[in-house]
Design a protein around this motif. Structure first.
Motif, PDB file in Angstrom:
ATOM      1  N   ARG A  32       5.390   4.629   1.111  1.00 58.32           N
ATOM      2  CA  ARG A  32       5.029   5.984   0.676  1.00 58.32           C
ATOM      3  C   ARG A  32       3.416   5.999   0.577  1.00 58.32           C
ATOM      4  O   ARG A  32       2.831   5.193   0.260  1.00 58.32           O
ATOM      5  N   GLU A  33       3.035   7.092   0.754  1.00 58.77           N
ATOM      6  CA  GLU A  33       1.499   7.238   0.544  1.00 58.77           C
ATOM      7  C   GLU A  33       1.211   6.945  -0.805  1.00 58.77           C
ATOM      8  O   GLU A  33       1.594   7.146  -1.796  1.00 58.77           O
ATOM      9  N   GLY A  34       0.047   6.249  -0.641  1.00 57.45           N
ATOM     10  CA  GLY A  34      -0.454   5.515  -1.925  1.00 57.45           C
ATOM     11  C   GLY A  34      -0.311   4.312  -2.407  1.00 57.45           C
ATOM     12  O   GLY A  34      -0.928   3.680  -3.126  1.00 57.45           O
ATOM     13  N   GLY A  58      -9.503   4.725  12.048  1.00 57.05           N
ATOM     14  CA  GLY A  58      -8.586   5.745  12.106  1.00 57.05           C
ATOM     15  C   GLY A  58      -7.008   5.527  11.996  1.00 57.05           C
ATOM     16  O   GLY A  58      -6.837   5.060  10.924  1.00 57.05           O
ATOM     17  N   THR A  59      -6.276   5.576  13.043  1.00 58.57           N
ATOM     18  CA  THR A  59      -4.693   5.249  12.627  1.00 58.57           C
ATOM     19  C   THR A  59      -4.370   3.574  13.486  1.00 58.57           C
ATOM     20  O   THR A  59      -3.472   3.192  13.342  1.00 58.57           O
ATOM     21  N   GLN A  60      -5.307   3.112  13.834  1.00 55.35           N
ATOM     22  CA  GLN A  60      -5.288   1.749  14.263  1.00 55.35           C
ATOM     23  C   GLN A  60      -5.899   0.767  13.348  1.00 55.35           C
ATOM     24  O   GLN A  60      -6.850   0.804  12.721  1.00 55.35           O
ATOM     25  N   SER A  91      -2.790   7.123   3.774  1.00 53.67           N
ATOM     26  CA  SER A  91      -2.302   8.397   3.390  1.00 53.67           C
ATOM     27  C   SER A  91      -1.011   8.743   4.533  1.00 53.67           C
ATOM     28  O   SER A  91      -0.855   7.840   5.344  1.00 53.67           O
ATOM     29  N   ALA A  92      -0.218   9.691   4.456  1.00 55.55           N
ATOM     30  CA  ALA A  92       0.715   9.925   5.140  1.00 55.55           C
ATOM     31  C   ALA A  92       0.557  10.065   6.690  1.00 55.55           C
ATOM     32  O   ALA A  92      -0.570  11.022   6.821  1.00 55.55           O
ATOM     33  N   PHE A 117       4.194   1.952  12.541  1.00 58.43           N
ATOM     34  CA  PHE A 117       4.731   2.202  11.513  1.00 58.43           C
ATOM     35  C   PHE A 117       4.375   3.592  10.647  1.00 58.43           C
ATOM     36  O   PHE A 117       3.197   3.935  11.193  1.00 58.43           O
ATOM     37  N   GLY A 118       5.007   3.839  10.128  1.00 61.04           N
ATOM     38  CA  GLY A 118       4.617   5.497   9.543  1.00 61.04           C
ATOM     39  C   GLY A 118       4.765   5.302   7.992  1.00 61.04           C
ATOM     40  O   GLY A 118       5.225   4.479   7.241  1.00 61.04           O
ATOM     41  N   VAL A 119       3.835   6.106   7.325  1.00 62.33           N
ATOM     42  CA  VAL A 119       3.754   6.289   6.116  1.00 62.33           C
ATOM     43  C   VAL A 119       4.151   7.489   5.582  1.00 62.33           C
ATOM     44  O   VAL A 119       3.830   8.735   6.009  1.00 62.33           O
TER      45      VAL A 119
END
Length: 156
Positions: A32-34, A58-60, A91-92, A117-119
Protein backbone atom coordinates in the motif's frame (compact mmCIF):
# COMPACT_ATOMS: atom_id res chain seq x y z
CA UNK A 1 -1.25 -51.06 -11.30
CA UNK A 2 -3.60 -48.60 -9.59
CA UNK A 3 -1.05 -48.11 -6.82
CA UNK A 4 1.66 -47.35 -9.37
CA UNK A 5 -0.51 -44.72 -11.10
CA UNK A 6 -1.35 -43.20 -7.70
CA UNK A 7 2.36 -42.96 -6.85
CA UNK A 8 3.14 -41.20 -10.17
CA UNK A 9 0.28 -38.74 -9.64
CA UNK A 10 1.39 -38.13 -6.05
CA UNK A 11 5.02 -37.49 -7.07
CA UNK A 12 3.85 -35.31 -9.98
CA UNK A 13 1.87 -33.09 -7.62
CA UNK A 14 5.02 -32.48 -5.55
CA UNK A 15 7.00 -31.74 -8.71
CA UNK A 16 4.50 -29.06 -9.76
CA UNK A 17 4.70 -27.50 -6.28
CA UNK A 18 8.49 -27.26 -6.42
CA UNK A 19 8.32 -25.50 -9.79
CA UNK A 20 6.04 -22.87 -8.25
CA UNK A 21 8.75 -21.73 -5.78
CA UNK A 22 9.52 -18.02 -5.84
CA UNK A 23 13.19 -17.09 -5.98
CA UNK A 24 12.22 -13.42 -5.85
CA UNK A 25 9.48 -11.79 -3.81
CA UNK A 26 8.10 -8.45 -2.69
CA UNK A 27 7.44 -7.85 0.99
CA UNK A 28 4.79 -6.80 1.94
CA UNK A 29 2.57 -8.14 -0.78
CA UNK A 30 0.26 -6.42 -1.64
CA UNK A 31 1.92 -3.13 -0.90
CA UNK A 32 0.00 0.00 0.00
CA UNK A 33 1.00 3.59 -0.54
CA UNK A 34 3.50 4.82 2.06
CA UNK A 35 4.67 1.33 3.17
CA UNK A 36 8.35 0.45 2.90
CA UNK A 37 8.79 -2.09 0.09
CA UNK A 38 11.48 -4.77 0.36
CA UNK A 39 12.60 -7.06 -2.44
CA UNK A 40 13.83 -10.52 -1.48
CA UNK A 41 16.26 -12.74 -3.37
CA UNK A 42 16.47 -16.40 -2.33
CA UNK A 43 19.89 -17.65 -1.26
CA UNK A 44 21.26 -21.06 -0.35
CA UNK A 45 24.32 -22.16 1.57
CA UNK A 46 27.45 -20.53 0.22
CA UNK A 47 25.67 -17.75 -1.64
CA UNK A 48 25.67 -14.08 -0.77
CA UNK A 49 24.06 -10.99 -2.30
CA UNK A 50 25.53 -7.63 -1.35
CA UNK A 51 26.39 -4.09 -2.50
CA UNK A 52 22.92 -2.98 -3.55
CA UNK A 53 22.83 -0.08 -5.99
CA UNK A 54 19.33 1.41 -6.19
CA UNK A 55 18.26 3.98 -8.77
CA UNK A 56 14.65 5.15 -9.19
CA UNK A 57 13.65 7.14 -12.28
CA UNK A 58 9.90 7.76 -12.56
CA UNK A 59 8.21 4.36 -12.50
CA UNK A 60 11.44 2.46 -13.26
CA UNK A 61 13.17 1.00 -10.19
CA UNK A 62 16.67 -0.23 -11.03
CA UNK A 63 18.36 -2.54 -8.52
CA UNK A 64 21.83 -3.97 -9.06
CA UNK A 65 23.30 -6.43 -6.55
CA UNK A 66 26.57 -8.35 -6.41
CA UNK A 67 26.56 -12.15 -6.17
CA UNK A 68 29.27 -14.16 -4.50
CA UNK A 69 29.39 -17.96 -4.30
CA UNK A 70 31.94 -19.07 -1.72
CA UNK A 71 30.88 -22.71 -1.46
CA UNK A 72 29.10 -24.60 1.27
CA UNK A 73 31.12 -26.54 3.88
CA UNK A 74 30.50 -30.28 3.90
CA UNK A 75 28.54 -31.57 6.87
CA UNK A 76 27.06 -28.18 7.75
CA UNK A 77 23.27 -27.79 7.62
CA UNK A 78 22.39 -25.78 4.55
CA UNK A 79 21.11 -22.37 5.57
CA UNK A 80 18.73 -20.80 3.12
CA UNK A 81 16.32 -17.91 3.06
CA UNK A 82 15.84 -14.50 1.52
CA UNK A 83 18.22 -11.57 1.40
CA UNK A 84 16.05 -8.44 1.48
CA UNK A 85 16.85 -5.11 -0.11
CA UNK A 86 14.86 -2.00 0.82
CA UNK A 87 13.40 -0.22 -2.18
CA UNK A 88 11.62 2.55 -0.25
CA UNK A 89 8.07 3.88 -0.08
CA UNK A 90 6.06 4.54 -3.23
CA UNK A 91 2.91 6.44 -4.10
CA UNK A 92 -0.02 4.55 -5.64
CA UNK A 93 0.58 3.38 -9.20
CA UNK A 94 2.26 0.82 -11.43
CA UNK A 95 6.02 0.34 -11.38
CA UNK A 96 8.67 -1.93 -12.86
CA UNK A 97 11.67 -3.32 -10.99
CA UNK A 98 14.69 -3.97 -13.22
CA UNK A 99 16.97 -6.41 -11.40
CA UNK A 100 20.58 -6.93 -12.43
CA UNK A 101 22.78 -9.44 -10.61
CA UNK A 102 26.50 -9.10 -11.27
CA UNK A 103 29.43 -11.31 -10.32
CA UNK A 104 31.18 -9.93 -7.24
CA UNK A 105 34.62 -10.80 -8.64
CA UNK A 106 34.58 -9.31 -12.13
CA UNK A 107 31.25 -7.39 -12.35
CA UNK A 108 29.98 -9.45 -15.30
CA UNK A 109 26.20 -9.65 -15.54
CA UNK A 110 24.93 -13.01 -14.30
CA UNK A 111 21.17 -12.43 -14.45
CA UNK A 112 18.72 -9.72 -15.50
CA UNK A 113 14.98 -9.77 -15.00
CA UNK A 114 12.09 -7.31 -14.78
CA UNK A 115 9.25 -7.48 -12.28
CA UNK A 116 6.13 -5.33 -12.69
CA UNK A 117 4.48 -4.39 -9.41
CA UNK A 118 1.64 -2.18 -8.30
CA UNK A 119 1.20 -0.01 -5.25
CA UNK A 120 -2.36 0.28 -3.95
CA UNK A 121 -3.78 3.50 -2.52
CA UNK A 122 -4.30 3.75 1.21
CA UNK A 123 -7.54 2.01 2.10
CA UNK A 124 -9.78 4.43 3.94
CA UNK A 125 -12.89 3.64 5.89
CA UNK A 126 -15.88 5.00 3.96
CA UNK A 127 -17.13 7.35 6.67
CA UNK A 128 -18.76 9.94 4.44
CA UNK A 129 -22.04 8.16 3.78
CA UNK A 130 -25.13 10.27 4.48
CA UNK A 131 -27.01 7.18 5.62
CA UNK A 132 -24.25 6.41 8.11
CA UNK A 133 -24.39 9.95 9.51
CA UNK A 134 -28.17 9.67 9.86
CA UNK A 135 -27.82 6.37 11.72
CA UNK A 136 -25.13 7.71 14.07
CA UNK A 137 -27.15 10.87 14.76
CA UNK A 138 -30.25 8.82 15.54
CA UNK A 139 -28.29 6.65 17.96
CA UNK A 140 -26.88 9.73 19.66
CA UNK A 141 -30.37 11.25 20.08
CA UNK A 142 -31.76 7.95 21.33
CA UNK A 143 -28.96 7.59 23.88
CA UNK A 144 -29.49 11.18 25.08
CA UNK A 145 -33.25 10.64 25.34
CA UNK A 146 -32.85 7.46 27.39
CA UNK A 147 -30.35 9.17 29.70
CA UNK A 148 -32.66 12.17 30.19
CA UNK A 149 -35.69 9.94 30.85
CA UNK A 150 -33.68 7.89 33.37
CA UNK A 151 -32.56 11.10 35.16
CA UNK A 152 -36.16 12.45 35.34
CA UNK A 153 -37.46 9.18 36.78
CA UNK A 154 -34.77 9.17 39.50
CA UNK A 155 -35.78 12.65 40.68
CA UNK A 156 -39.45 11.67 41.24
Amino acid sequence: MKKLIFIFVFIGSFQSQTNAFDYYLFNPNPIREGQILNFGIFFMCGQEYSNPNLNIVGTQVNLQVSYHNFGCPIGVPTPEGYEYFELGAFSAGDYQLNLTIVNNDDSTVIHQETFPFGVLPIQQVPFNSSLLYLLLGSLLLLTGGIFQKHTILKKH
